[in-house]
Design an enzyme around this catalytic site. Sequence first.
Site: not given
Ligand code: GLN
Length: 489
Positions: A79, A154, A178
């Site tokens: 990532k 994400s 995410s």
């Molecule tokens: N969707 C969540 C957020 O936007 C989780 C994102 C994540 O786990 N990095 O914060």
Amino acid sequence: MSDLTQHTLLELQSQLQSGAISSVELTSTFLARIERLNPTLNAFITVTESQALAQAQAADAARAAGTAGPLTGLPIAHKDLFCTDGVLTSCASKMLSNFVAPYDAHVVRACQEAGMVMLGKLNMDEFAMGSSNENSFYGPVKNPWDLKRVPGGSSGGSAAAVAASMTPIATGTDTGGSIRQPAAFTGTSGLKPTYGRVSRFGMVAYASSLDQGGLIGKSAADLALGLGVIAGHDPRDSTSADQPVPDYTATLTDSIQGLKIGLPDAFFDERLDARMQARMEAVMDAYRALGAELVPVKLPHVAEAIPAYYVIAPAEASANLSRFDGVRYGHRADSPADLTDLYERSRGEGFSSEVKRRILIGTYALSEGYFDAYYKKAQQIRRLIQQDFTHAFTECDLLLSPTTPSTAFQIGAKSDDPVAMYLEDIYTVATNLAGLPGGCFPSGLVDGLPTGYQLTGPAFSEARLLNAAHQLQQTTDWHLATPEEITHV
Ligand code: GLN
């Protein structure tokens, strides 16, 4: 199966070990597939082709010399928020679109030391904020199962790349879901380890008390193999746990006869689509058939997890992102009139609106006069949620729940409605607030789209969690489904 890219990490490992294939051959095959598919899927931000081939050559030389380790020569992609020495680490933000890290993240270094080959850096929601991978400076990632749909976020690039067999395994990070949510949307397996199990050194920080690096792969067994590489104590991360790393693959074949699996009442509610509920029933039946005992449990405070998370995460983000000031890192505005203008325009130009929204919410929640009402209250809820899990694990070994309320949604469907997007995390954020390990594993298709079920365990129970998921993958074939549209491309 003749196409190498369709194999699991474990299968590729045995082919490398037997000498049936070389790492150069394997790496070239994946690079060719990335070149073919990436213009359609947009899963990779950077492909490190020449570096990958050099690492593959070194891996083959190590094998010939008898110095290869168990993962030597196996490909992986990271990532794009894990720092990579000499390679762009953009966090999918304009702010870092010119940032070449001067060192490797712990996770990147660990993979390299194990002899793994880095194929490139994966697309994501900017600064890991999002649930759809639509918030990327490099454009949205497409779901390999339906190109009009999101892959989740994400870690959407990681999930899409594994689902499309552009890499056998990928790293991701999970602050509120995410890793698990994109795994659910793409029919892959994902693991968010216990907070502290995997070092955060060299991971661009979003919400430091919640961020955790982990993996997305094709099977629970592949995750076990990969976790053994990236887990472990690192003195450079003060929250890294000084706990021994078990051999996660050794216990995969253990029987789960008598395993107690809790079904949290709060996660089986009216928000769950009826066909998603039917997939969960199928998972329950499969676990029962393996001898597991399913018991109802209560998590009375998880209904408050979303509001607590969306105060705590932005609060920490507002502090973490203050370092991007146009002076030290990344994007700098042209010809600033003075220092204030430099700050304002560099940040104004470098961050997208979602990142700005989080900074505003976080700064507000931490401000004098509001701190007690919002941040302190959210921390109190966090403690209650932690206690709920502690109590639940006196009654069961693992918790089973859905990962998402529905299957992957259409690109654009929620982009104008931040609250609808935040509700995507309804089943995943509580695990992060409690610092626990959580995994998502395929549970069959609904209307031709993947679904995933979630397992949550007590701290440092990754071996047991992966064992349970692996046992289920031995008696079901949900994890073997591949997206027809692009599999044979
Ligand atoms: N969707 C969540 C957020 O936007 C989780 C994102 C994540 O786990 N990095 O914060």
